[in-house]
Scaffold this motif. Structure first.
Motif, PDB file in Angstrom:
ATOM      1  N   GLY A 163       0.805  -1.209   0.000  1.00  0.00           N
ATOM      2  CA  GLY A 163       0.000   0.000   0.000  1.00  0.00           C
ATOM      3  C   GLY A 163       0.840   1.262   0.000  1.00  0.00           C
ATOM      4  N   LEU A 164       1.990   1.199   0.704  1.00  0.00           N
ATOM      5  CA  LEU A 164       2.878   2.360   0.765  1.00  0.00           C
ATOM      6  C   LEU A 164       3.444   2.684  -0.613  1.00  0.00           C
ATOM      7  CD1 LEU A 164       4.223   4.418   2.663  1.00  0.00           C
ATOM      8  CD2 LEU A 164       6.097   2.798   2.949  1.00  0.00           C
ATOM      9  N   GLU A 165       3.897   1.668  -1.318  1.00  0.00           N
ATOM     10  CA  GLU A 165       4.438   1.879  -2.660  1.00  0.00           C
ATOM     11  C   GLU A 165       3.371   2.452  -3.589  1.00  0.00           C
ATOM     12  OE1 GLU A 165       7.499   1.621  -3.591  1.00  0.00           O
ATOM     13  OE2 GLU A 165       8.300   0.742  -1.744  1.00  0.00           O
ATOM     14  N   TRP A 168       2.813   6.189  -2.717  1.00  0.00           N
ATOM     15  CA  TRP A 168       3.897   7.040  -3.216  1.00  0.00           C
ATOM     16  C   TRP A 168       3.765   7.249  -4.715  1.00  0.00           C
ATOM     17  CZ3 TRP A 168       8.323   4.230  -0.124  1.00  0.00           C
ATOM     18  CH2 TRP A 168       8.328   4.724   1.194  1.00  0.00           C
ATOM     19  N   GLY A 169       3.389   6.209  -5.425  1.00  0.00           N
ATOM     20  CA  GLY A 169       3.189   6.346  -6.861  1.00  0.00           C
ATOM     21  C   GLY A 169       2.050   7.285  -7.182  1.00  0.00           C
ATOM     22  N   ALA A 170       0.980   7.219  -6.385  1.00  0.00           N
ATOM     23  CA  ALA A 170      -0.167   8.098  -6.619  1.00  0.00           C
ATOM     24  C   ALA A 170       0.189   9.547  -6.362  1.00  0.00           C
ATOM     25  CB  ALA A 170      -1.331   7.669  -5.736  1.00  0.00           C
ATOM     26  N   VAL A 171       0.989   9.809  -5.330  1.00  0.00           N
ATOM     27  CA  VAL A 171       1.400  11.178  -5.014  1.00  0.00           C
ATOM     28  C   VAL A 171       2.257  11.752  -6.132  1.00  0.00           C
ATOM     29  CG1 VAL A 171       2.807  12.580  -3.471  1.00  0.00           C
ATOM     30  CG2 VAL A 171       1.218  10.903  -2.530  1.00  0.00           C
ATOM     31  N   LEU A 183      -5.080   9.451   6.028  1.00  0.00           N
ATOM     32  CA  LEU A 183      -6.080   8.758   6.826  1.00  0.00           C
ATOM     33  C   LEU A 183      -5.433   8.038   8.004  1.00  0.00           C
ATOM     34  CD1 LEU A 183      -8.236   7.168   3.976  1.00  0.00           C
ATOM     35  CD2 LEU A 183      -8.769   9.200   5.341  1.00  0.00           C
ATOM     36  N   PRO A 184      -6.094   8.023   9.182  1.00  0.00           N
ATOM     37  CA  PRO A 184      -5.562   7.264  10.326  1.00  0.00           C
ATOM     38  C   PRO A 184      -5.385   5.790   9.952  1.00  0.00           C
ATOM     39  CG  PRO A 184      -7.354   8.696  11.016  1.00  0.00           C
ATOM     40  CD  PRO A 184      -7.335   8.730   9.515  1.00  0.00           C
ATOM     41  N   GLY A 185      -4.246   5.254  10.313  1.00  0.00           N
ATOM     42  CA  GLY A 185      -3.964   3.853  10.020  1.00  0.00           C
ATOM     43  C   GLY A 185      -3.387   3.620   8.640  1.00  0.00           C
ATOM     44  N   ALA A 186      -3.368   4.670   7.788  1.00  0.00           N
ATOM     45  CA  ALA A 186      -2.800   4.528   6.456  1.00  0.00           C
ATOM     46  C   ALA A 186      -1.278   4.603   6.523  1.00  0.00           C
ATOM     47  CB  ALA A 186      -3.342   5.627   5.539  1.00  0.00           C
ATOM     48  N   ALA A 187      -0.609   3.918   5.589  1.00  0.00           N
ATOM     49  CA  ALA A 187       0.845   3.898   5.576  1.00  0.00           C
ATOM     50  C   ALA A 187       1.400   5.292   5.309  1.00  0.00           C
ATOM     51  CB  ALA A 187       1.336   2.919   4.516  1.00  0.00           C
ATOM     52  N   ASP A 188       2.469   5.662   6.027  1.00  0.00           N
ATOM     53  CA  ASP A 188       3.033   7.008   5.910  1.00  0.00           C
ATOM     54  C   ASP A 188       4.493   7.000   5.493  1.00  0.00           C
ATOM     55  OD1 ASP A 188       2.685   9.990   6.509  1.00  0.00           O
ATOM     56  OD2 ASP A 188       4.442   9.480   7.735  1.00  0.00           O
ATOM     57  N   SER A 189       5.297   6.105   6.054  1.00  0.00           N
ATOM     58  CA  SER A 189       6.724   6.078   5.751  1.00  0.00           C
ATOM     59  C   SER A 189       7.268   4.686   6.084  1.00  0.00           C
ATOM     60  CB  SER A 189       7.481   7.138   6.580  1.00  0.00           C
ATOM     61  OG  SER A 189       7.462   6.789   7.962  1.00  0.00           O
ATOM     62  N   ARG A 190       8.550   4.518   5.849  1.00  0.00           N
ATOM     63  CA  ARG A 190       9.218   3.286   6.276  1.00  0.00           C
ATOM     64  C   ARG A 190      10.383   3.660   7.180  1.00  0.00           C
ATOM     65  NH1 ARG A 190       9.339  -1.958   4.469  1.00  0.00           N
ATOM     66  NH2 ARG A 190       8.293  -1.439   2.506  1.00  0.00           N
TER      67      ARG A 190
END
Length: 259
Positions: free
Chosen positions: A81-83, A86-89, A99-106
């Protein structure tokens, strides 16, 4: 004259008695002593307590080690989901609040040979199987301020956070860069000490306009307890564009380096 012993002898034979059996001695009945009752009761409750103790032990073992399986599974889903995010951004640019619980970084901790996807939020549901960043302040990796992350003190998460020392490095990855931070202080505080995740915990005057780029990790202390909080602070030392590849400190943690 009829002998008085003959009918008695005949009656004894009908009851299955033998001629050599002493007369007047019937089958002995066992007597229940108070001590037997006490010992039986103690044995019964002892077995119950032993069984309950074993069940609690298995449950505790699952809480400590079994949850790591769930953590690994969720981390795999979050990584994909993170990848995608990042692609969408890159294609559309950020257009909404995370969104709460959504992936933010690694987050990479090479000293522990561990890395995680960090989600937004520190509510119980957010950090059930992942580290979560505090959203009290507007912070992002690499920016001035305090990118603060919390996680449970369980294997697979921040179990060995106490092994980090001054000078150890941690790396945060976002869609564009790798940010290398160096640990400079560790402290154990009370749960209500929320100042530890302020924009600059070491300079109250700069909370609204921080001049340092910090990374803060928080978890329970001691292990298997939540009476205190273990805090690890690190400061940004290097920013590496992803086009240049992973920093040397975490190069061994790249997916193609696992073989």
């Amino acid at each position: 004259m009829v002998s008085t012993t003959e009918p008695q002898s005949h009656h004894s034979d009908e009851d299955g008695g033998s001629e050599g059996r002493p007369r007047g001695r019937g089958r002995r009945r066992s007597r229940v002593r108070p001590g037997d009752v006490v010992r039986g009761t103690v044995r019964f409750f002892g077995e119950i307590l032993l069984t309950a103790g074993l069940l609690m032990l298995f449950y505790a073992a699952y809480e400590v080690y079994g949850s790591q399986w769930e953590t690994d599974r969720e981390q795999q889903d979050l990584a994909q989901g993170l990848e995608d995010s990042w692609g969408a951004v890159e294609e559309t640019g950020p257009d909404s609040e995370p969104l709460p619980g959504a992936a933010d970084s690694r987050l990479y901790v090479p000293e522990l040979d561990l890395d995680w996807v960090v989600v937004n939020g520190t509510e119980p549901d957010d950090i059930l199987n992942s580290p979560g960043r505090y959203t009290w302040f507007d912070s992002a990796p690499g920016e001035e301020g305090n990118y603060a992350v919390a996680a449970h003190r369980t294997p697979g998460l921040f179990w060995d956070l106490d092994q980090l020392d001054d000078g150890d490095v941690m790396v945060v990855e976002d869609g564009e860069n790798f940010y290398t931070y160096e640990v400079f202080e560790e402290e154990t505080v009370l749960p209500q000490d929320s100042w530890v995740v302020d924009p600059d915990p070491f300079d109250d005057a700069s909370d609204e306009d921080p001049e340092r780029s910090l990374l803060t990790l928080t978890t329970c202390a001691p292990k298997l307890n939540n009476t205190h909080r273990l805090i690890v602070w690190a400061e940004l030392t290097e920013t590496t564009p992803k086009s240049e590849g992973m920093p040397d400190s975490i190069a061994h943690m790249a997916p193609d380096a696992e073989e």
